[in-house]
Design a protein around this motif. Sequence first.
Motif, PDB file in Angstrom:
ATOM      1  N   THR A  13       0.722  -1.219  -0.108  1.00  0.00           N
ATOM      2  CA  THR A  13      -0.260   0.092   0.020  1.00  0.00           C
ATOM      3  C   THR A  13       0.836   1.473  -0.017  1.00  0.00           C
ATOM      4  O   THR A  13       0.684   2.246  -1.125  1.00  0.00           O
ATOM      5  CB  THR A  13      -0.968   0.002   1.173  1.00  0.00           C
ATOM      6  OG1 THR A  13      -1.585  -1.173   1.215  1.00  0.00           O
ATOM      7  CG2 THR A  13      -2.041   1.008   1.223  1.00  0.00           C
ATOM      8  N   LEU A  14       1.771   1.312   0.866  1.00  0.00           N
ATOM      9  CA  LEU A  14       2.837   2.340   0.891  1.00  0.00           C
ATOM     10  C   LEU A  14       3.493   2.540  -0.490  1.00  0.00           C
ATOM     11  O   LEU A  14       3.748   3.634  -0.855  1.00  0.00           O
ATOM     12  CB  LEU A  14       3.934   2.408   2.013  1.00  0.00           C
ATOM     13  CG  LEU A  14       3.150   2.443   3.377  1.00  0.00           C
ATOM     14  CD1 LEU A  14       4.262   2.002   4.566  1.00  0.00           C
ATOM     15  CD2 LEU A  14       2.435   3.888   3.676  1.00  0.00           C
ATOM     16  N   GLY A  15       3.719   1.561  -0.998  1.00  0.00           N
ATOM     17  CA  GLY A  15       4.495   1.576  -2.435  1.00  0.00           C
ATOM     18  C   GLY A  15       3.565   2.039  -3.483  1.00  0.00           C
ATOM     19  O   GLY A  15       4.119   3.071  -4.200  1.00  0.00           O
ATOM     20  N   LYS A  16       2.409   1.997  -3.588  1.00  0.00           N
ATOM     21  CA  LYS A  16       1.661   2.461  -4.369  1.00  0.00           C
ATOM     22  C   LYS A  16       1.220   3.946  -4.052  1.00  0.00           C
ATOM     23  O   LYS A  16       1.276   4.655  -4.976  1.00  0.00           O
ATOM     24  CB  LYS A  16       0.141   1.727  -4.475  1.00  0.00           C
ATOM     25  CG  LYS A  16      -0.898   2.259  -5.142  1.00  0.00           C
ATOM     26  CD  LYS A  16      -2.121   1.247  -5.349  1.00  0.00           C
ATOM     27  CE  LYS A  16      -3.345   1.802  -6.243  1.00  0.00           C
ATOM     28  NZ  LYS A  16      -3.308   3.353  -6.469  1.00  0.00           N
ATOM     29  N   ILE A  17       1.265   4.219  -2.926  1.00  0.00           N
ATOM     30  CA  ILE A  17       1.019   5.570  -2.670  1.00  0.00           C
ATOM     31  C   ILE A  17       2.283   6.325  -2.906  1.00  0.00           C
ATOM     32  O   ILE A  17       2.164   7.691  -3.369  1.00  0.00           O
ATOM     33  CB  ILE A  17       1.172   5.883  -0.948  1.00  0.00           C
ATOM     34  CG1 ILE A  17      -0.672   5.193  -0.550  1.00  0.00           C
ATOM     35  CG2 ILE A  17       0.995   7.178  -0.423  1.00  0.00           C
ATOM     36  CD1 ILE A  17      -0.734   5.145   0.984  1.00  0.00           C
TER      37      ILE A  17
END
Length: 173
Positions: free
Chosen positions: A42-46
Motif C-alpha cells: 500500500t505504501l509503495g502504491k502511495i
Amino acid sequence: MMEEPAQSAAEAFEALKQEVALLRMAVQQLLNERQTPDYSQTLGKIMRDMKEAADGMTWLVNRPAIQVPADELASRICAAGKQARKLDRETVLEAARAMSQATGKIDGLVSRAKDANSQRQWLWRVGIGGVSGGTLAGMLLAIGLLHVAPEHSAAWILGLNGCRSANHRIAIK
C-alpha cells in the motif's frame, strides 16, 4: 468462583492478584501472537502515485503560461483579443462591401430587365398605334379620293383602266 466465605481478606486479595497476573499473561501472549499487517504494498502504491503527481506538477510548472507573470499574461490575452476583433471587423467590412457590390449588380440587372420590358410594351403600343393610324389614314385617303374623283375611284375598284372606265360609264348612262 465461589469460595468459602471464611476466607480472609488477604487470601482473597492474593487470589485476585493471581487472576490479574494470569489475565495479564494471556493478554501479553495474545499481543505477541498478533500479526501486524504488511503495509509495504500500500505504501509503495502511495509512493508511485505521489511520484506521478509530482511529475505532472513538474510538467505544469515548466509550461510557458505558468512562468509568465499574471499581469503580463492578462495583457497578452487582451492584445490577442484586440487583434482577433480587428480581423473580425475587417472581415465583416469586406463582406459588407461585397454584398453591396452584389446588390448593386442585381439592382442594375433588375432595372435593365424593367427597362427592356417597358421598351417592349412601348414598341407594342407604338406598333398598334401605327397600324391603327395607318389604317385610319388609308381609309380617310380612300374616302377623300372617292369624293374628289369618283369615276377614277370606281374604275379602280372595278379593276378597269382609264379608257375602259369612260366607256363603261357611257354604257351605264
